[in-house]
Write a protein that holds these residues in place. Structure first.
Motif, PDB file in Angstrom:
ATOM      1  N   ASN A  43       0.836  -1.208   0.000  1.00  0.00           N
ATOM      2  CA  ASN A  43       0.000   0.000   0.000  1.00  0.00           C
ATOM      3  C   ASN A  43       0.869   1.256   0.000  1.00  0.00           C
ATOM      4  O   ASN A  43       0.555   2.238  -0.685  1.00  0.00           O
ATOM      5  CB  ASN A  43      -0.942   0.012   1.194  1.00  0.00           C
ATOM      6  N   THR A  44       1.949   1.203   0.753  1.00  0.00           N
ATOM      7  CA  THR A  44       2.879   2.339   0.784  1.00  0.00           C
ATOM      8  C   THR A  44       3.429   2.615  -0.608  1.00  0.00           C
ATOM      9  O   THR A  44       3.490   3.770  -1.045  1.00  0.00           O
ATOM     10  CB  THR A  44       4.027   2.047   1.777  1.00  0.00           C
ATOM     11  N   ALA A  45       3.803   1.556  -1.323  1.00  0.00           N
ATOM     12  CA  ALA A  45       4.315   1.721  -2.681  1.00  0.00           C
ATOM     13  C   ALA A  45       3.264   2.340  -3.593  1.00  0.00           C
ATOM     14  O   ALA A  45       3.538   3.295  -4.329  1.00  0.00           O
ATOM     15  CB  ALA A  45       4.769   0.373  -3.242  1.00  0.00           C
ATOM     16  N   ARG A  46       2.066   1.791  -3.547  1.00  0.00           N
ATOM     17  CA  ARG A  46       0.996   2.247  -4.454  1.00  0.00           C
ATOM     18  C   ARG A  46       0.556   3.690  -4.189  1.00  0.00           C
ATOM     19  O   ARG A  46      -0.072   4.312  -5.048  1.00  0.00           O
ATOM     20  CB  ARG A  46      -0.209   1.317  -4.339  1.00  0.00           C
ATOM     21  N   THR A  47       0.880   4.216  -3.020  1.00  0.00           N
ATOM     22  CA  THR A  47       0.452   5.568  -2.660  1.00  0.00           C
ATOM     23  C   THR A  47       1.622   6.542  -2.537  1.00  0.00           C
ATOM     24  O   THR A  47       1.483   7.591  -1.905  1.00  0.00           O
ATOM     25  CB  THR A  47      -0.366   5.545  -1.345  1.00  0.00           C
ATOM     26  N   CYS A  48       2.743   6.211  -3.164  1.00  0.00           N
ATOM     27  CA  CYS A  48       3.898   7.112  -3.105  1.00  0.00           C
ATOM     28  C   CYS A  48       3.574   8.418  -3.840  1.00  0.00           C
ATOM     29  O   CYS A  48       2.647   8.477  -4.659  1.00  0.00           O
ATOM     30  CB  CYS A  48       5.140   6.434  -3.684  1.00  0.00           C
ATOM     31  N   PRO A  49       4.323   9.482  -3.563  1.00  0.00           N
ATOM     32  CA  PRO A  49       4.033  10.775  -4.199  1.00  0.00           C
ATOM     33  C   PRO A  49       4.031  10.749  -5.728  1.00  0.00           C
ATOM     34  O   PRO A  49       3.198  11.403  -6.359  1.00  0.00           O
ATOM     35  CB  PRO A  49       5.142  11.685  -3.661  1.00  0.00           C
ATOM     36  N   VAL A  50       4.934  10.000  -6.352  1.00  0.00           N
ATOM     37  CA  VAL A  50       4.936   9.961  -7.816  1.00  0.00           C
ATOM     38  C   VAL A  50       3.700   9.226  -8.320  1.00  0.00           C
ATOM     39  O   VAL A  50       3.054   9.666  -9.273  1.00  0.00           O
ATOM     40  CB  VAL A  50       6.241   9.333  -8.369  1.00  0.00           C
ATOM     41  N   ALA A  51       3.342   8.111  -7.677  1.00  0.00           N
ATOM     42  CA  ALA A  51       2.132   7.378  -8.086  1.00  0.00           C
ATOM     43  C   ALA A  51       0.910   8.287  -8.002  1.00  0.00           C
ATOM     44  O   ALA A  51       0.040   8.248  -8.872  1.00  0.00           O
ATOM     45  CB  ALA A  51       1.932   6.133  -7.218  1.00  0.00           C
ATOM     46  N   LYS A  52       0.860   9.112  -6.969  1.00  0.00           N
ATOM     47  CA  LYS A  52      -0.269  10.024  -6.805  1.00  0.00           C
ATOM     48  C   LYS A  52      -0.225  11.188  -7.796  1.00  0.00           C
ATOM     49  O   LYS A  52      -1.205  11.908  -7.954  1.00  0.00           O
ATOM     50  CB  LYS A  52      -0.310  10.572  -5.371  1.00  0.00           C
ATOM     51  N   SER A  53       0.913  11.356  -8.482  1.00  0.00           N
ATOM     52  CA  SER A  53       1.066  12.430  -9.463  1.00  0.00           C
ATOM     53  C   SER A  53       0.862  11.955 -10.894  1.00  0.00           C
ATOM     54  O   SER A  53       0.770  12.776 -11.805  1.00  0.00           O
ATOM     55  CB  SER A  53       2.476  13.034  -9.341  1.00  0.00           C
ATOM     56  N   ILE A  54       0.799  10.638 -11.097  1.00  0.00           N
ATOM     57  CA  ILE A  54       0.605  10.071 -12.439  1.00  0.00           C
ATOM     58  C   ILE A  54      -0.862  10.237 -12.837  1.00  0.00           C
ATOM     59  O   ILE A  54      -1.761   9.953 -12.058  1.00  0.00           O
ATOM     60  CB  ILE A  54       0.997   8.569 -12.461  1.00  0.00           C
ATOM     61  N   HIS A  55      -1.084  10.672 -14.064  1.00  0.00           N
ATOM     62  CA  HIS A  55      -2.458  10.858 -14.553  1.00  0.00           C
ATOM     63  C   HIS A  55      -3.233   9.544 -14.481  1.00  0.00           C
ATOM     64  O   HIS A  55      -2.688   8.480 -14.796  1.00  0.00           O
ATOM     65  CB  HIS A  55      -2.426  11.381 -15.998  1.00  0.00           C
ATOM     66  N   PRO A  56      -4.497   9.583 -14.084  1.00  0.00           N
ATOM     67  CA  PRO A  56      -5.276   8.342 -13.956  1.00  0.00           C
ATOM     68  C   PRO A  56      -5.480   7.586 -15.270  1.00  0.00           C
ATOM     69  O   PRO A  56      -5.805   6.395 -15.241  1.00  0.00           O
ATOM     70  CB  PRO A  56      -6.612   8.794 -13.365  1.00  0.00           C
ATOM     71  N   ASP A  57      -5.270   8.226 -16.412  1.00  0.00           N
ATOM     72  CA  ASP A  57      -5.371   7.525 -17.696  1.00  0.00           C
ATOM     73  C   ASP A  57      -4.182   6.599 -17.950  1.00  0.00           C
ATOM     74  O   ASP A  57      -4.228   5.768 -18.849  1.00  0.00           O
ATOM     75  CB  ASP A  57      -5.466   8.521 -18.857  1.00  0.00           C
ATOM     76  N   ILE A  58      -3.109   6.756 -17.177  1.00  0.00           N
ATOM     77  CA  ILE A  58      -1.934   5.895 -17.324  1.00  0.00           C
ATOM     78  C   ILE A  58      -2.144   4.662 -16.461  1.00  0.00           C
ATOM     79  O   ILE A  58      -2.299   4.756 -15.246  1.00  0.00           O
ATOM     80  CB  ILE A  58      -0.639   6.632 -16.931  1.00  0.00           C
ATOM     81  N   ASN A  59      -2.145   3.505 -17.093  1.00  0.00           N
ATOM     82  CA  ASN A  59      -2.341   2.256 -16.379  1.00  0.00           C
ATOM     83  C   ASN A  59      -1.068   1.872 -15.624  1.00  0.00           C
ATOM     84  O   ASN A  59      -0.002   1.746 -16.220  1.00  0.00           O
ATOM     85  CB  ASN A  59      -2.717   1.133 -17.364  1.00  0.00           C
ATOM     86  N   MET A  60      -1.178   1.705 -14.297  1.00  0.00           N
ATOM     87  CA  MET A  60      -0.060   1.243 -13.495  1.00  0.00           C
ATOM     88  C   MET A  60      -0.323  -0.206 -13.099  1.00  0.00           C
ATOM     89  O   MET A  60      -1.254  -0.490 -12.346  1.00  0.00           O
ATOM     90  CB  MET A  60       0.120   2.117 -12.254  1.00  0.00           C
ATOM     91  N   ASP A  61       0.484  -1.100 -13.633  1.00  0.00           N
ATOM     92  CA  ASP A  61       0.361  -2.518 -13.371  1.00  0.00           C
ATOM     93  C   ASP A  61       1.515  -2.902 -12.439  1.00  0.00           C
ATOM     94  O   ASP A  61       2.671  -2.942 -12.874  1.00  0.00           O
ATOM     95  CB  ASP A  61       0.428  -3.282 -14.706  1.00  0.00           C
ATOM     96  N   VAL A  62       1.187  -3.170 -11.167  1.00  0.00           N
ATOM     97  CA  VAL A  62       2.220  -3.410 -10.168  1.00  0.00           C
ATOM     98  C   VAL A  62       2.078  -4.839  -9.637  1.00  0.00           C
ATOM     99  O   VAL A  62       0.991  -5.256  -9.240  1.00  0.00           O
ATOM    100  CB  VAL A  62       2.101  -2.408  -9.002  1.00  0.00           C
ATOM    101  N   ALA A  63       3.194  -5.570  -9.652  1.00  0.00           N
ATOM    102  CA  ALA A  63       3.209  -6.945  -9.130  1.00  0.00           C
ATOM    103  C   ALA A  63       4.322  -7.053  -8.085  1.00  0.00           C
ATOM    104  O   ALA A  63       5.412  -6.503  -8.262  1.00  0.00           O
ATOM    105  CB  ALA A  63       3.448  -7.942 -10.257  1.00  0.00           C
ATOM    106  N   PHE A  64       4.011  -7.747  -7.004  1.00  0.00           N
ATOM    107  CA  PHE A  64       4.973  -7.953  -5.910  1.00  0.00           C
ATOM    108  C   PHE A  64       5.288  -9.440  -5.815  1.00  0.00           C
ATOM    109  O   PHE A  64       4.394 -10.249  -5.567  1.00  0.00           O
ATOM    110  CB  PHE A  64       4.392  -7.445  -4.586  1.00  0.00           C
ATOM    111  N   ASP A  65       6.533  -9.807  -6.032  1.00  0.00           N
ATOM    112  CA  ASP A  65       6.976 -11.194  -5.977  1.00  0.00           C
ATOM    113  C   ASP A  65       7.780 -11.393  -4.689  1.00  0.00           C
ATOM    114  O   ASP A  65       8.987 -11.194  -4.654  1.00  0.00           O
ATOM    115  CB  ASP A  65       7.825 -11.521  -7.203  1.00  0.00           C
ATOM    116  N   TRP A  66       7.062 -11.760  -3.629  1.00  0.00           N
ATOM    117  CA  TRP A  66       7.686 -11.973  -2.332  1.00  0.00           C
ATOM    118  C   TRP A  66       8.349 -13.327  -2.329  1.00  0.00           C
ATOM    119  O   TRP A  66       9.035 -13.773  -1.550  1.00  0.00           O
ATOM    120  CB  TRP A  66       6.668 -11.870  -1.201  1.00  0.00           C
TER     121      TRP A  66
END
Length: 134
Positions: free
Chosen positions: A111-134
């Motif tokens: 959640n911290t990653a997904r809500t970082c300042p840059v993520a919050k600055s990316i236009h919502p039309d840009i698809n962010m596909d994030v995968a975490f491989d623990w």
């Protein structure tokens, strides 16, 4: 003032971070009349997203005594046309084997990653596909 950018010719720029003096050079990409010998400006946008995510995760992980050293992110940028722009950014996190986190800590870090300042600055039309491989 944060930085100063100098056009070096041949579709290359040099950006200087004024506080530290560090330099980043950019090149136009090969699919847009450039040499592709450096990051392109849009490459830096996608890379900045990953760097921001991992930096804020590092802050949170430190507070939770979770060691993220050795974590890597594969970053892929998807470009669109009409108009030419970033349409998607894929980020695939790979955590080092030594990283130990319980399910609650993983959820907090993701959640911290997904809500970082840059993520919050990316236009919502840009698809962010994030995968975490623990």
């Amino acid at each position: 003032m944060l930085s100063q950018i100098n056009y070096k010719g041949n579709l290359r720029t040099e950006a200087k971070h004024l506080q530290s003096g560090s330099i980043i050079e950019t090149d136009a990409p090969t699919d847009n009349n450039g040499k592709g010998e450096r990051f392109s400006p849009t490459d830096l946008v996608a890379t900045a997203l990953g760097s921001c995510m991992l930096t804020v995760m590092g802050i949170k992980a430190r507070d939770m005594n979770v060691d993220l050293e050795g974590t890597t992110i594969d970053v892929t940028k998807i470009m669109g046309t009409e108009p030419r722009r970033i349409t998607g950014i894929k980020l695939h996190f790979h955590f080092a084997e030594k990283t130990v986190a319980d399910e609650k800590q993983k959820a907090i870090l993701e959640n911290t990653a997904r809500t970082c300042p840059v993520a919050k600055s990316i236009h919502p039309d840009i698809n962010m596909d994030v995968a975490f491989d623990w």
